[in-house]
Design a protein around this motif. Sequence first.
Motif, PDB file in Angstrom:
ATOM      1  N   LYS A  87      -6.064   8.290   4.982  1.00  0.00           N
ATOM      2  CA  LYS A  87      -5.252   7.065   4.711  1.00  0.00           C
ATOM      3  C   LYS A  87      -4.552   6.747   3.887  1.00  0.00           C
ATOM      4  O   LYS A  87      -4.076   5.931   3.106  1.00  0.00           O
ATOM      5  CB  LYS A  87      -6.643   6.129   4.662  1.00  0.00           C
ATOM      6  CG  LYS A  87      -7.694   5.977   5.885  1.00  0.00           C
ATOM      7  CD  LYS A  87      -8.715   4.795   6.218  1.00  0.00           C
ATOM      8  CE  LYS A  87      -9.584   5.104   7.314  1.00  0.00           C
ATOM      9  NZ  LYS A  87      -9.259   4.373   7.687  1.00  0.00           N
ATOM     10  N   VAL A  90      -5.464   6.770   0.566  1.00  0.00           N
ATOM     11  CA  VAL A  90      -6.067   5.729  -0.939  1.00  0.00           C
ATOM     12  C   VAL A  90      -6.334   7.102  -1.423  1.00  0.00           C
ATOM     13  O   VAL A  90      -7.778   7.975  -1.396  1.00  0.00           O
ATOM     14  CB  VAL A  90      -7.219   5.597   0.066  1.00  0.00           C
ATOM     15  CG1 VAL A  90      -7.666   4.243  -0.359  1.00  0.00           C
ATOM     16  CG2 VAL A  90      -6.684   4.396   1.177  1.00  0.00           C
ATOM     17  N   VAL A 141     -11.179   0.075   1.298  1.00  0.00           N
ATOM     18  CA  VAL A 141     -10.216   0.388   1.846  1.00  0.00           C
ATOM     19  C   VAL A 141      -8.977  -0.442   2.692  1.00  0.00           C
ATOM     20  O   VAL A 141      -7.815  -0.802   2.833  1.00  0.00           O
ATOM     21  CB  VAL A 141     -10.795   1.702   2.182  1.00  0.00           C
ATOM     22  CG1 VAL A 141      -8.822   2.143   3.379  1.00  0.00           C
ATOM     23  CG2 VAL A 141     -11.208   2.912   1.878  1.00  0.00           C
ATOM     24  N   GLU A 142      -9.726  -1.006   4.082  1.00  0.00           N
ATOM     25  CA  GLU A 142      -9.178  -2.600   4.342  1.00  0.00           C
ATOM     26  C   GLU A 142      -8.201  -3.804   3.737  1.00  0.00           C
ATOM     27  O   GLU A 142      -7.563  -3.777   4.619  1.00  0.00           O
ATOM     28  CB  GLU A 142     -10.408  -2.234   5.821  1.00  0.00           C
ATOM     29  CG  GLU A 142     -10.874  -1.704   6.607  1.00  0.00           C
ATOM     30  CD  GLU A 142     -11.625  -2.538   7.459  1.00  0.00           C
ATOM     31  OE1 GLU A 142     -11.440  -4.104   8.053  1.00  0.00           O
ATOM     32  OE2 GLU A 142     -12.170  -1.567   8.346  1.00  0.00           O
ATOM     33  N   CYS A 153      -6.479  -2.488   1.384  1.00  0.00           N
ATOM     34  CA  CYS A 153      -5.055  -2.919   0.380  1.00  0.00           C
ATOM     35  C   CYS A 153      -4.668  -1.493   1.835  1.00  0.00           C
ATOM     36  O   CYS A 153      -3.484  -0.823   0.762  1.00  0.00           O
ATOM     37  CB  CYS A 153      -6.058  -1.670  -1.390  1.00  0.00           C
ATOM     38  SG  CYS A 153      -7.021  -0.422  -0.654  1.00  0.00           S
ATOM     39  N   GLU A 154      -5.097  -2.366   2.961  1.00  0.00           N
ATOM     40  CA  GLU A 154      -4.020  -1.377   4.021  1.00  0.00           C
ATOM     41  C   GLU A 154      -2.181  -1.377   3.918  1.00  0.00           C
ATOM     42  O   GLU A 154      -1.421  -0.751   4.072  1.00  0.00           O
ATOM     43  CB  GLU A 154      -4.435  -1.409   5.608  1.00  0.00           C
ATOM     44  CG  GLU A 154      -5.800  -1.173   5.280  1.00  0.00           C
ATOM     45  CD  GLU A 154      -6.159  -1.504   7.175  1.00  0.00           C
ATOM     46  OE1 GLU A 154      -5.678  -2.597   7.449  1.00  0.00           O
ATOM     47  OE2 GLU A 154      -6.944  -0.640   7.549  1.00  0.00           O
ATOM     48  N   ARG A 155      -2.368  -3.191   3.310  1.00  0.00           N
ATOM     49  CA  ARG A 155      -0.706  -3.438   3.135  1.00  0.00           C
ATOM     50  C   ARG A 155      -0.427  -3.115   2.107  1.00  0.00           C
ATOM     51  O   ARG A 155       0.926  -3.213   1.091  1.00  0.00           O
ATOM     52  CB  ARG A 155      -0.641  -4.307   3.803  1.00  0.00           C
ATOM     53  CG  ARG A 155      -0.969  -4.477   4.846  1.00  0.00           C
ATOM     54  CD  ARG A 155      -0.692  -6.223   5.426  1.00  0.00           C
ATOM     55  NE  ARG A 155      -1.284  -6.256   6.924  1.00  0.00           N
ATOM     56  CZ  ARG A 155      -1.065  -7.229   7.843  1.00  0.00           C
ATOM     57  NH1 ARG A 155      -0.794  -8.834   6.868  1.00  0.00           N
ATOM     58  NH2 ARG A 155      -1.412  -8.240   8.875  1.00  0.00           N
ATOM     59  N   PRO A 192      -2.047   2.344  -1.792  1.00  0.00           N
ATOM     60  CA  PRO A 192      -3.282   1.904  -2.271  1.00  0.00           C
ATOM     61  C   PRO A 192      -4.354   2.537  -3.408  1.00  0.00           C
ATOM     62  O   PRO A 192      -4.671   3.724  -3.659  1.00  0.00           O
ATOM     63  CB  PRO A 192      -3.639   1.692  -0.838  1.00  0.00           C
ATOM     64  CG  PRO A 192      -3.098   3.236  -0.778  1.00  0.00           C
ATOM     65  CD  PRO A 192      -1.382   2.429  -0.664  1.00  0.00           C
TER      66      PRO A 192
END
Length: 447
Positions: free
Chosen positions: A325, A327, A359-360, A362-364, A368
Amino acid sequence: MTFKSCHTGIFLRILILVGLLSTGLFCFFKLWYIAGIFSLLLTIISVYELFRFLSKRFEVIDDFFESVKYRDFSRQYLAENKTKDIRLFYEGFNTVNEVVRKINSEKETQYLYLQKILELVDIGIMAYETESGKVLWSNGSFQNTLEFPSFKNISFVSSRNPEVYQLIFDKFYPKPTAIEISVQKETIKVLLSNSIFQIGDKCFKLVVLHNIEDTLNKTESEAWKKLLSVMTHEIMNSIAPISSLANTLKFQVQIHQENPKTNKLDIEDLDAGLSSIEKRSEGLLKFAKTYRSLNKVTSLNLEKVLIKDVFDDLEHLMRAQLKNKHVALEFRLADEALEIEIDTYLMEQVIINLILNAVEACERTEKPEVIVMAVKKPNGKILIAVIDNGSGIPLEIQDQMFVPFFTTKEKGSGIGLSLSRQIMTLHGGKIQIDNLHEKGAKVSLVF
């Protein structure tokens, strides 16, 4: 011509009558017999004409009041070919009748509209006179709930089903109360409330009856569906990092088996990974048992642990899952000797949920980053915070974040934060959510 001019005409006639009467008396006492008799005759004629004039107008007014008494506002007074004062009376009466007819029409429309609304609702409503038992109004839902035909007096219910009569009409329910009633040899659950009101010298009771049997069955079915969905979601949150870590360890073992000399196996790393899998598996089993009924989670298995150990286990679990991901997950701890008394398995579940939410969020985000930190505040309280640099939390949903099953995610269960708050409450702590001024959000666990 107005009512004022009509009154002026009557006043002038009275003045003339008084003048003639005074002249007649004056002449009579002066022994002007002829003039006195003549004046007296004029006076009598004038009084008679005045009497006829007033009687005619009083008849018109009395006729109108008679119509008002019997609420007959349909009459139309013909003002044509009438004297000016009578015409004014008739025009005024016609105006009053028209206004009253309009008011009555509006009232009737409102009544029919309200009646239609009450007929459409699925809640039984009935109003009846308390003394005679005469039904003032009742909608179809009331009869349908009790499976009775339409009746005009509540004594019908007494003869048909005395038990139902006693529960509904004899007892007073100032607040909505759930009771069970027997209908056609079946027991149904209803929500019952009533109130007493008075109109004039008559007393009435309003009864509201809501059949909640179907609602309860539907709610129970929906609750089971949501519970299964939630269980699946929460279990997957724990299985995913375990699976990722197991695959990573398996890959390392395979590489070592293919070329033992070149790819050495890090025994310490392997042992740490397996220990993390073991602990998280035990925590998952305990979570599954306790989560079967949230209201049974009333006790904790508290133990003093180093926050450093908790963070190390979480880092091993989450590292492999977040690798793809991109991240950056960072654990910060100023004091490695910082201890905390918690139920380790449940608290790990809380922190895992918060990390995955971060985590979800800051996906964009271009770079992140999720930070998990722990500090001891000057007042002695310990704070564990999960911080992200995502888009933050919209103000309009902040008050609903802890409502069970509320979620803005397509595949979310809406139970994570609610469960986390319950676990924190059992620990004697609290959970707080704040938007950061620069960017992102911060979720704090305060012990």
